[in-house]
Design a protein around this motif. Structure first.
Motif, PDB file in Angstrom:
ATOM      1  N   ASP A  21      24.189 -25.284  27.673  1.00 53.33           N
ATOM      2  CA  ASP A  21      24.316 -24.925  26.261  1.00 53.33           C
ATOM      3  C   ASP A  21      24.032 -26.165  25.427  1.00 53.33           C
ATOM      4  N   LEU A  22      22.871 -26.151  24.761  1.00 52.77           N
ATOM      5  CA  LEU A  22      22.487 -27.261  23.898  1.00 52.77           C
ATOM      6  C   LEU A  22      22.270 -26.768  22.471  1.00 52.77           C
ATOM      7  N   SER A  23      22.881 -25.654  22.147  1.00 55.93           N
ATOM      8  CA  SER A  23      22.674 -25.051  20.836  1.00 55.93           C
ATOM      9  C   SER A  23      23.011 -26.026  19.716  1.00 55.93           C
ATOM     10  N   GLN A  24      22.134 -26.066  18.722  1.00 58.73           N
ATOM     11  CA  GLN A  24      22.268 -26.868  17.508  1.00 58.73           C
ATOM     12  C   GLN A  24      22.150 -28.372  17.744  1.00 58.73           C
ATOM     13  N   GLU A  25      21.763 -28.788  18.945  1.00 56.79           N
ATOM     14  CA  GLU A  25      21.606 -30.214  19.219  1.00 56.79           C
ATOM     15  C   GLU A  25      20.271 -30.728  18.660  1.00 56.79           C
ATOM     16  N   ASN A  26      20.210 -32.031  18.385  1.00 56.12           N
ATOM     17  CA  ASN A  26      18.985 -32.673  17.909  1.00 56.12           C
ATOM     18  C   ASN A  26      18.280 -33.341  19.086  1.00 56.12           C
ATOM     19  N   LEU A  27      17.160 -32.738  19.510  1.00 53.22           N
ATOM     20  CA  LEU A  27      16.377 -33.258  20.633  1.00 53.22           C
ATOM     21  C   LEU A  27      14.971 -33.647  20.167  1.00 53.22           C
ATOM     22  N   SER A  28      14.845 -33.960  18.915  1.00 54.04           N
ATOM     23  CA  SER A  28      13.527 -34.266  18.352  1.00 54.04           C
ATOM     24  C   SER A  28      12.963 -35.564  18.913  1.00 54.04           C
ATOM     25  N   GLY A  29      11.647 -35.555  19.133  1.00 54.57           N
ATOM     26  CA  GLY A  29      10.944 -36.753  19.561  1.00 54.57           C
ATOM     27  C   GLY A  29      11.153 -37.162  20.998  1.00 54.57           C
ATOM     28  N   LEU A  30      11.795 -36.331  21.802  1.00 54.46           N
ATOM     29  CA  LEU A  30      12.086 -36.698  23.189  1.00 54.46           C
ATOM     30  C   LEU A  30      10.935 -36.362  24.136  1.00 54.46           C
ATOM     31  N   GLY A  31      10.833 -37.123  25.221  1.00 56.09           N
ATOM     32  CA  GLY A  31       9.878 -36.813  26.284  1.00 56.09           C
ATOM     33  C   GLY A  31      10.608 -36.133  27.417  1.00 56.09           C
ATOM     34  N   ASP A  41      20.748 -22.161  26.582  1.00 54.14           N
ATOM     35  CA  ASP A  41      21.018 -21.764  25.206  1.00 54.14           C
ATOM     36  C   ASP A  41      20.573 -22.897  24.289  1.00 54.14           C
ATOM     37  N   LEU A  42      19.439 -22.681  23.610  1.00 53.68           N
ATOM     38  CA  LEU A  42      18.892 -23.694  22.713  1.00 53.68           C
ATOM     39  C   LEU A  42      18.784 -23.142  21.291  1.00 53.68           C
ATOM     40  N   ARG A  43      19.706 -22.288  20.939  1.00 49.48           N
ATOM     41  CA  ARG A  43      19.699 -21.733  19.585  1.00 49.48           C
ATOM     42  C   ARG A  43      19.798 -22.838  18.540  1.00 49.48           C
ATOM     43  N   GLU A  44      18.919 -22.748  17.542  1.00 52.30           N
ATOM     44  CA  GLU A  44      18.929 -23.666  16.389  1.00 52.30           C
ATOM     45  C   GLU A  44      18.755 -25.128  16.784  1.00 52.30           C
ATOM     46  N   VAL A  45      18.238 -25.381  17.966  1.00 45.76           N
ATOM     47  CA  VAL A  45      18.019 -26.755  18.395  1.00 45.76           C
ATOM     48  C   VAL A  45      16.804 -27.337  17.678  1.00 45.76           C
ATOM     49  N   ASN A  46      16.791 -28.644  17.486  1.00 43.45           N
ATOM     50  CA  ASN A  46      15.657 -29.331  16.865  1.00 43.45           C
ATOM     51  C   ASN A  46      14.859 -30.047  17.951  1.00 43.45           C
ATOM     52  N   LEU A  47      13.664 -29.536  18.228  1.00 43.57           N
ATOM     53  CA  LEU A  47      12.778 -30.130  19.227  1.00 43.57           C
ATOM     54  C   LEU A  47      11.480 -30.608  18.579  1.00 43.57           C
ATOM     55  N   ASN A  61      16.933 -19.280  25.296  1.00 44.36           N
ATOM     56  CA  ASN A  61      17.232 -18.770  23.966  1.00 44.36           C
ATOM     57  C   ASN A  61      16.920 -19.858  22.943  1.00 44.36           C
ATOM     58  N   LEU A  62      15.780 -19.674  22.234  1.00 48.87           N
ATOM     59  CA  LEU A  62      15.354 -20.615  21.207  1.00 48.87           C
ATOM     60  C   LEU A  62      15.362 -19.944  19.838  1.00 48.87           C
ATOM     61  N   ASN A  63      16.299 -19.053  19.658  1.00 49.32           N
ATOM     62  CA  ASN A  63      16.410 -18.327  18.398  1.00 49.32           C
ATOM     63  C   ASN A  63      16.533 -19.304  17.220  1.00 49.32           C
ATOM     64  N   GLU A  79       9.710 -14.297  28.811  1.00 52.28           N
ATOM     65  CA  GLU A  79      10.946 -13.625  28.424  1.00 52.28           C
ATOM     66  C   GLU A  79      11.860 -14.501  27.566  1.00 52.28           C
ATOM     67  N   ALA A  80      11.302 -15.554  26.987  1.00 50.52           N
ATOM     68  CA  ALA A  80      12.097 -16.419  26.115  1.00 50.52           C
ATOM     69  C   ALA A  80      12.338 -15.746  24.764  1.00 50.52           C
ATOM     70  N   ASN A  81      13.442 -16.115  24.137  1.00 49.15           N
ATOM     71  CA  ASN A  81      13.763 -15.605  22.806  1.00 49.15           C
ATOM     72  C   ASN A  81      13.423 -16.681  21.783  1.00 49.15           C
ATOM     73  N   LEU A  82      12.298 -16.459  21.052  1.00 54.02           N
ATOM     74  CA  LEU A  82      11.851 -17.376  20.016  1.00 54.02           C
ATOM     75  C   LEU A  82      11.882 -16.684  18.660  1.00 54.02           C
ATOM     76  N   ASN A  83      12.778 -15.739  18.535  1.00 55.25           N
ATOM     77  CA  ASN A  83      12.901 -14.976  17.290  1.00 55.25           C
ATOM     78  C   ASN A  83      13.179 -15.911  16.115  1.00 55.25           C
ATOM     79  N   GLY A  84      12.281 -15.887  15.122  1.00 59.63           N
ATOM     80  CA  GLY A  84      12.474 -16.709  13.934  1.00 59.63           C
ATOM     81  C   GLY A  84      12.273 -18.193  14.145  1.00 59.63           C
ATOM     82  N   ALA A  85      11.763 -18.584  15.303  1.00 61.51           N
ATOM     83  CA  ALA A  85      11.561 -20.010  15.581  1.00 61.51           C
ATOM     84  C   ALA A  85      10.408 -20.580  14.778  1.00 61.51           C
TER      85      ALA A  85
END
Length: 297
Positions: A21-31, A41-47, A61-63, A79-85
């Motif tokens: 569960d990494l929901s809402q975490e900031n993972l921007s700019g990572l390799g 669970d990556l809901r609302e995550v920043n990638l 889940n990348l909702n 089968e990923a969930n990218l609804n509204g991504a």
């Protein structure tokens, strides 16, 4: 799991992060190349601007997640969930998105060349100026999607649902749209050169100014479609339904209309030089008294 723990364990060589569960975490700019986030669970995550090439994101889940300019080439997003991504300008070339949920997602300017979106749900998605060259969208749902200026050259869209989609100025050169549903779609000024639209539904579609030269429209339903000023040079329209269609000022040079149904069809100002109307009907198909056009040049 927090972002810091993920980064530390990834740098230690750990790759399997399935079910986290990494929901809402900031993972921007990572390799994070080749990471396994199956069922995560990556809901609302920043990638944003992150690199996840060859990652396994099956059923993730990348909702409403943000993946702006993310690098996702050859990723498994089946089968990923990218609804509204938000996938604006993301690089997804070669990715697998079979049966993925991309409803209302924003993919403006994304690279989707050679992706597999078989049976994916993209209803209401924004794919303006997206490159889908050679992509497989067979059976995909693109109803009401915004695809203005998108490039579908050589793509597979047989059986796809594009009802009500905005495809103005899009390019479908040599694409396969057989049995596709394009009812009430906006294809004005679209490039449909050499496209396969056999058995397609194009009722009430706007094809004004579109290039349909060398297109296969055999058995297509174009009832009440607008083909004003369209190019139909050498197009195949055998047995096509054109009842109530507007072909005024269209260029039908050497087009093939054998057995087509043209009741109430507007051909005012059309170029019919060399056009073949053998066995075409000018009246409703159920009227046995229909006058026949044997040939018109």
């Amino acid at each position: 799991m927090k972002a810091r723990e993920l980064i530390d364990r990834y740098n230690q060589g750990f790759r399997d992060f399935s079910d986290v569960d990494l929901s809402q975490e900031n993972l921007s700019g990572l390799g994070l190349t080749a990471i396994d986030l199956t069922n995560a669970d990556l809901r609302e995550v920043n990638l944003s601007c992150s690199t996840l090439n060859e990652a396994n994101l099956y059923n993730v889940n990348l909702n409403t997640a943000v993946l702006y300019r993310a690098s996702l080439s050859d990723v498994n997003l089946c089968e990923a969930n990218l609804n509204g991504a938000s996938l604006i300008k993301a690089d997804l070339h070669g990715a697998r998105l079979e049966r993925a949920n991309l409803r209302d997602a924003d993919l403006t300017g994304a690279n989707l060349n050679a992706v597999s979106l078989v049976n994916a749900d993209l209803a209401g998605a924004n794919l303006s100026c997206v490159s889908l060259v050679g992509a497989n969208l067979e059976g995909a749902n693109l109803s009401e999607a915004f695809l203005k200026g998108a490039n579908f050259d050589g793509a597979k869209l047989s059986g796809a649902n594009l009802e009500g989609a905005n495809l103005s100025g899009a390019s479908f050169s040599e694409a396969n749209l057989s049995q596709a549903n394009l009812t009430a779609a906006d294809l004005s000024r679209a490039n449909l050169y050499g496209v396969n639209l056999s058995d397609a539904l194009l009722c009430r579609a706007d094809l004004s100014g579109a290039n349909l030269s060398n297109a296969n429209l055999n058995d297509a339903n174009l009832q009440d479609a607008d083909l004003n000023a369209a190019f139909l040079i050498d197009a195949q329209l055998g047995r096509a339904r054109l009842d109530g269609a507007n072909l005024s000022k269209s260029n039908c040079y050497k087009a093939y209309f054998q057995g087509a149904f043209l009741s109430r069809t507007n051909l005012n100002g059309a170029n019919l030089n060399g056009t073949d109307f053998a066995n075409a009907s000018l009246q409703a198909v159920d009227d046995d008294r229909s006058p026949q056009i044997s040939h018109l040049t």
